[in-house]
Design a protein around this motif. Structure first.
Motif, PDB file in Angstrom:
ATOM      1  N   GLU A   1       0.826  -1.205   0.000  1.00 59.23           N
ATOM      2  CA  GLU A   1       0.000   0.000   0.000  1.00 59.23           C
ATOM      3  C   GLU A   1       0.865   1.262   0.000  1.00 59.23           C
ATOM      4  OE1 GLU A   1      -3.598   2.127   2.591  1.00 59.23           O
ATOM      5  OE2 GLU A   1      -2.914   0.097   3.097  1.00 59.23           O
ATOM      6  N   PHE A   2       1.967   1.214   0.750  1.00 57.52           N
ATOM      7  CA  PHE A   2       2.895   2.344   0.778  1.00 57.52           C
ATOM      8  C   PHE A   2       3.415   2.629  -0.629  1.00 57.52           C
ATOM      9  CE2 PHE A   2       7.345   3.707   0.826  1.00 57.52           C
ATOM     10  CZ  PHE A   2       7.267   4.898   1.533  1.00 57.52           C
ATOM     11  N   MET A   3       3.804   1.585  -1.350  1.00 64.52           N
ATOM     12  CA  MET A   3       4.346   1.770  -2.694  1.00 64.52           C
ATOM     13  C   MET A   3       3.293   2.343  -3.642  1.00 64.52           C
ATOM     14  SD  MET A   3       7.511   1.131  -2.543  1.00 64.52           S
ATOM     15  CE  MET A   3       7.630   1.559  -4.266  1.00 64.52           C
ATOM     16  N   GLU A   4       2.051   1.876  -3.522  1.00 63.75           N
ATOM     17  CA  GLU A   4       0.993   2.373  -4.394  1.00 63.75           C
ATOM     18  C   GLU A   4       0.733   3.864  -4.143  1.00 63.75           C
ATOM     19  OE1 GLU A   4      -0.415   0.849  -6.940  1.00 63.75           O
ATOM     20  OE2 GLU A   4       0.903  -0.861  -6.535  1.00 63.75           O
ATOM     21  N   ARG A   5       0.677   4.241  -2.857  1.00 63.95           N
ATOM     22  CA  ARG A   5       0.424   5.641  -2.526  1.00 63.95           C
ATOM     23  C   ARG A   5       1.598   6.530  -2.941  1.00 63.95           C
ATOM     24  NH1 ARG A   5      -3.621   6.564   1.856  1.00 63.95           N
ATOM     25  NH2 ARG A   5      -4.761   4.615   2.106  1.00 63.95           N
ATOM     26  N   LEU A   6       2.832   6.027  -2.759  1.00 66.59           N
ATOM     27  CA  LEU A   6       4.013   6.781  -3.174  1.00 66.59           C
ATOM     28  C   LEU A   6       4.043   6.953  -4.681  1.00 66.59           C
ATOM     29  CD1 LEU A   6       6.730   8.136  -2.629  1.00 66.59           C
ATOM     30  CD2 LEU A   6       7.782   5.859  -2.564  1.00 66.59           C
ATOM     31  N   ASP A   7       3.689   5.907  -5.399  1.00 58.79           N
ATOM     32  CA  ASP A   7       3.646   5.951  -6.853  1.00 58.79           C
ATOM     33  C   ASP A   7       2.658   7.012  -7.321  1.00 58.79           C
ATOM     34  OD1 ASP A   7       4.512   5.057  -9.351  1.00 58.79           O
ATOM     35  OD2 ASP A   7       2.848   3.673  -9.545  1.00 58.79           O
ATOM     36  N   ASP A   8       1.487   7.056  -6.709  1.00 61.12           N
ATOM     37  CA  ASP A   8       0.479   8.052  -7.070  1.00 61.12           C
ATOM     38  C   ASP A   8       0.987   9.467  -6.801  1.00 61.12           C
ATOM     39  OD1 ASP A   8      -1.316   6.152  -7.903  1.00 61.12           O
ATOM     40  OD2 ASP A   8      -2.443   6.096  -6.025  1.00 61.12           O
ATOM     41  N   MET A   9       1.633   9.657  -5.644  1.00 58.73           N
ATOM     42  CA  MET A   9       2.128  10.984  -5.297  1.00 58.73           C
ATOM     43  C   MET A   9       3.182  11.456  -6.291  1.00 58.73           C
ATOM     44  SD  MET A   9       3.849  12.381  -1.745  1.00 58.73           S
ATOM     45  CE  MET A   9       5.366  11.435  -1.943  1.00 58.73           C
ATOM     46  N   LEU A  10       4.101  10.567  -6.665  1.00 54.77           N
ATOM     47  CA  LEU A  10       5.170  10.942  -7.582  1.00 54.77           C
ATOM     48  C   LEU A  10       4.644  11.207  -8.990  1.00 54.77           C
ATOM     49  CD1 LEU A  10       8.000   8.525  -6.403  1.00 54.77           C
ATOM     50  CD2 LEU A  10       7.817  10.981  -5.999  1.00 54.77           C
ATOM     51  N   GLN A  11       3.600  10.498  -9.387  1.00 55.16           N
ATOM     52  CA  GLN A  11       3.001  10.764 -10.694  1.00 55.16           C
ATOM     53  C   GLN A  11       2.431  12.176 -10.751  1.00 55.16           C
ATOM     54  OE1 GLN A  11       0.561   7.823 -12.729  1.00 55.16           O
ATOM     55  NE2 GLN A  11       1.276   6.237 -11.325  1.00 55.16           N
ATOM     56  N   PHE A  12       1.980  12.673  -9.618  1.00 57.40           N
ATOM     57  CA  PHE A  12       1.500  14.052  -9.543  1.00 57.40           C
ATOM     58  C   PHE A  12       2.656  15.043  -9.455  1.00 57.40           C
ATOM     59  CE2 PHE A  12       0.722  17.596  -6.607  1.00 57.40           C
ATOM     60  CZ  PHE A  12      -0.165  18.351  -7.370  1.00 57.40           C
ATOM     61  N   LEU A  13       3.658  14.752  -8.598  1.00 60.96           N
ATOM     62  CA  LEU A  13       4.721  15.704  -8.319  1.00 60.96           C
ATOM     63  C   LEU A  13       5.675  15.898  -9.489  1.00 60.96           C
ATOM     64  CD1 LEU A  13       5.769  14.788  -4.662  1.00 60.96           C
ATOM     65  CD2 LEU A  13       4.579  16.854  -5.424  1.00 60.96           C
ATOM     66  N   ILE A  14       6.121  14.808 -10.098  1.00 59.33           N
ATOM     67  CA  ILE A  14       7.211  14.897 -11.070  1.00 59.33           C
ATOM     68  C   ILE A  14       6.874  15.792 -12.270  1.00 59.33           C
ATOM     69  CG2 ILE A  14       8.528  13.551 -12.760  1.00 59.33           C
ATOM     70  CD1 ILE A  14       8.914  11.444 -10.593  1.00 59.33           C
ATOM     71  N   PRO A  15       5.704  15.645 -12.907  1.00 57.76           N
ATOM     72  CA  PRO A  15       5.415  16.568 -14.028  1.00 57.76           C
ATOM     73  C   PRO A  15       5.414  18.024 -13.598  1.00 57.76           C
ATOM     74  CG  PRO A  15       3.905  14.699 -14.044  1.00 57.76           C
ATOM     75  CD  PRO A  15       4.646  14.635 -12.738  1.00 57.76           C
ATOM     76  N   ASN A  16       4.990  18.299 -12.362  1.00 55.06           N
ATOM     77  CA  ASN A  16       4.979  19.680 -11.885  1.00 55.06           C
ATOM     78  C   ASN A  16       6.381  20.175 -11.580  1.00 55.06           C
ATOM     79  OD1 ASN A  16       2.063  20.702 -11.545  1.00 55.06           O
ATOM     80  ND2 ASN A  16       1.963  18.618 -10.741  1.00 55.06           N
ATOM     81  N   TYR A  17       7.259  19.280 -11.082  1.00 53.88           N
ATOM     82  CA  TYR A  17       8.657  19.660 -10.897  1.00 53.88           C
ATOM     83  C   TYR A  17       9.297  19.999 -12.244  1.00 53.88           C
ATOM     84  CZ  TYR A  17       8.858  18.092  -5.997  1.00 53.88           C
ATOM     85  OH  TYR A  17       8.675  17.951  -4.651  1.00 53.88           O
ATOM     86  N   VAL A  18       9.014  19.172 -13.252  1.00 52.00           N
ATOM     87  CA  VAL A  18       9.573  19.410 -14.584  1.00 52.00           C
ATOM     88  C   VAL A  18       9.092  20.749 -15.130  1.00 52.00           C
ATOM     89  CG1 VAL A  18       9.570  18.599 -16.977  1.00 52.00           C
ATOM     90  CG2 VAL A  18       9.836  16.951 -15.111  1.00 52.00           C
TER      91      VAL A  18
ATOM     92  N   LEU B   1      10.887   0.878  -5.770  1.00 50.20           N
ATOM     93  CA  LEU B   1      10.540   2.150  -6.411  1.00 50.20           C
ATOM     94  C   LEU B   1      11.335   2.340  -7.698  1.00 50.20           C
ATOM     95  CD1 LEU B   1       8.996   4.816  -6.340  1.00 50.20           C
ATOM     96  CD2 LEU B   1      10.853   5.777  -4.957  1.00 50.20           C
ATOM     97  N   TYR B   2      12.606   1.971  -7.672  1.00 50.73           N
ATOM     98  CA  TYR B   2      13.442   2.083  -8.870  1.00 50.73           C
ATOM     99  C   TYR B   2      12.869   1.241 -10.008  1.00 50.73           C
ATOM    100  CZ  TYR B   2      17.476   1.725 -11.982  1.00 50.73           C
ATOM    101  OH  TYR B   2      18.293   1.750 -13.088  1.00 50.73           O
ATOM    102  N   LYS B   3      12.431   0.029  -9.701  1.00 46.91           N
ATOM    103  CA  LYS B   3      11.853  -0.840 -10.736  1.00 46.91           C
ATOM    104  C   LYS B   3      10.612  -0.208 -11.347  1.00 46.91           C
ATOM    105  CE  LYS B   3      11.569  -4.655  -8.305  1.00 46.91           C
ATOM    106  NZ  LYS B   3      11.291  -6.075  -7.947  1.00 46.91           N
ATOM    107  N   ARG B   4       9.828   0.459 -10.513  1.00 49.85           N
ATOM    108  CA  ARG B   4       8.602   1.081 -11.002  1.00 49.85           C
ATOM    109  C   ARG B   4       8.865   2.334 -11.838  1.00 49.85           C
ATOM    110  NH1 ARG B   4       3.612   0.457  -7.116  1.00 49.85           N
ATOM    111  NH2 ARG B   4       3.983  -1.610  -6.224  1.00 49.85           N
ATOM    112  N   MET B   5       9.946   3.049 -11.526  1.00 45.32           N
ATOM    113  CA  MET B   5      10.181   4.348 -12.158  1.00 45.32           C
ATOM    114  C   MET B   5      11.118   4.317 -13.356  1.00 45.32           C
ATOM    115  SD  MET B   5      10.494   6.996  -8.939  1.00 45.32           S
ATOM    116  CE  MET B   5      10.538   8.392 -10.068  1.00 45.32           C
TER     117      MET B   5
END
Length: 288
Positions: A220-237, A264-268
């Protein structure tokens, strides 16, 4: 014709980048006097020229000379020349360390202090860094990783943005990484250190990975982290951020943080157009 201007911080890797571009088939020129840059561009852009890829290195020599170089590049663009700017970057501490190791004198260290020279240079280069098409931070890049980045841009001609994501596992007992942008604490998960059969293994071992990821909370931690990063990274870019350090910590930095960093590395790694690196800071230390 592909015309690349290679510039950036002194000690940031410009010379290495030019050598790698030369190996990739670019005609490379370094330290060309600013007064000759416009004439050089006219010559290489002549129709029918055998040269199809050019890289020009521009260094800071003095405030005035680099301001002249910036004006020349702006004029070339306004005259219709298609230029790409590659800016080589590194952390201040890394630059200072590199200068001290090589015992070179920084071109803007008027009083002999490298720290002052680095500060002045950042001010001089601030404008051209904002205009750069590519920014590569070499602070933690291995030589082969730099080559991969350059090949990605200039050989494979792949779409590129300048964000480099570093996933870093660590142990809280050894201190939080000073360069971390996001710090995630995974000490809520059971610690494999207290199981005799896992105590001396790490999150790089299959047995530890299976144990840690066997808990529903880890998934569950990985799923929530994945969702957060999908939101954050495009905005950082979008905001022009070129480096993101995601630090994942447990007690000693050997089991849980390593496992989840690997996951996380495998997912990203194949998910976006940004670069992804993985480091395990404390995996070799003794303890939990």
């Amino acid at each position: 014709m592909r015309f690349v201007v290679v510039t950036g911080m002194s000690g940031g890797g410009k010379s290495s980048a030019l050598k790698m571009l030369e190996d990739a088939g670019f005609y490379c020129v370094d330290n060309l006097p600013v007064s000759l840059v416009e004439k050089f561009a006219e010559l290489v852009f002549v129709p029918g020229s055998e040269i199809s890829k050019v890289a020009l290195g521009l260094d800071v020599r003095s405030d005035q000379s680099f301001q002249d170089a910036t004006r020349v590049l702006e004029k070339l663009k306004s005259d219709g020349y298609k230029l790409e700017i590659l800016f080589m970057e590194a952390d201040e501490n890394v630059l200072i360390k590199r200068y001290k190791e090589t015992r070179r004198i920084h071109p803007l260290a008027l009083d002999g202090r490298v720290e002052d020279g680095v500060g002045r240079e950042r001010q001089v280069l601030e404008k051209i860094r904002r205009q750069a098409d590519y920014v590569i931070d070499t602070s933690h890049l291995l030589t082969r990783e730099l080559k991969e980045e350059l090949d990605h841009i200039f050989v494979e001609n792949a779409e590129y943005n300048s964000l480099m994501v570093t996933i870093l596992s660590f142990g809280f007992k050894h201190g939080i990484p000073a360069d971390a942008d996001l710090v995630l604490d995974v000490r809520f998960l059971p610690n494999p250190f207290y199981l005799e059969e896992l105590k001396y293994k790490t999150g790089n071992d299959r047995e530890v990975q299976e144990y840690v990821m066997g808990f529903a909370e880890a998934g569950e931690f990985m799923e929530r982290l994945d969702d957060m990063l999908q939101f954050l990274i495009p905005n950082y870019v979008k905001e022009g951020k070129y480096r993101l350090v995601i630090a994942i910590g447990c007690t000693g930095g050997k089991h849980r943080s390593v496992t989840l960093s690997n996951e996380l590395y495998k997912r990203m790694k194949d998910k976006g157009k940004y670069g992804v690196k993985l480091y395990h800071r404390d995996v070799g230390r003794p303890g939990k």
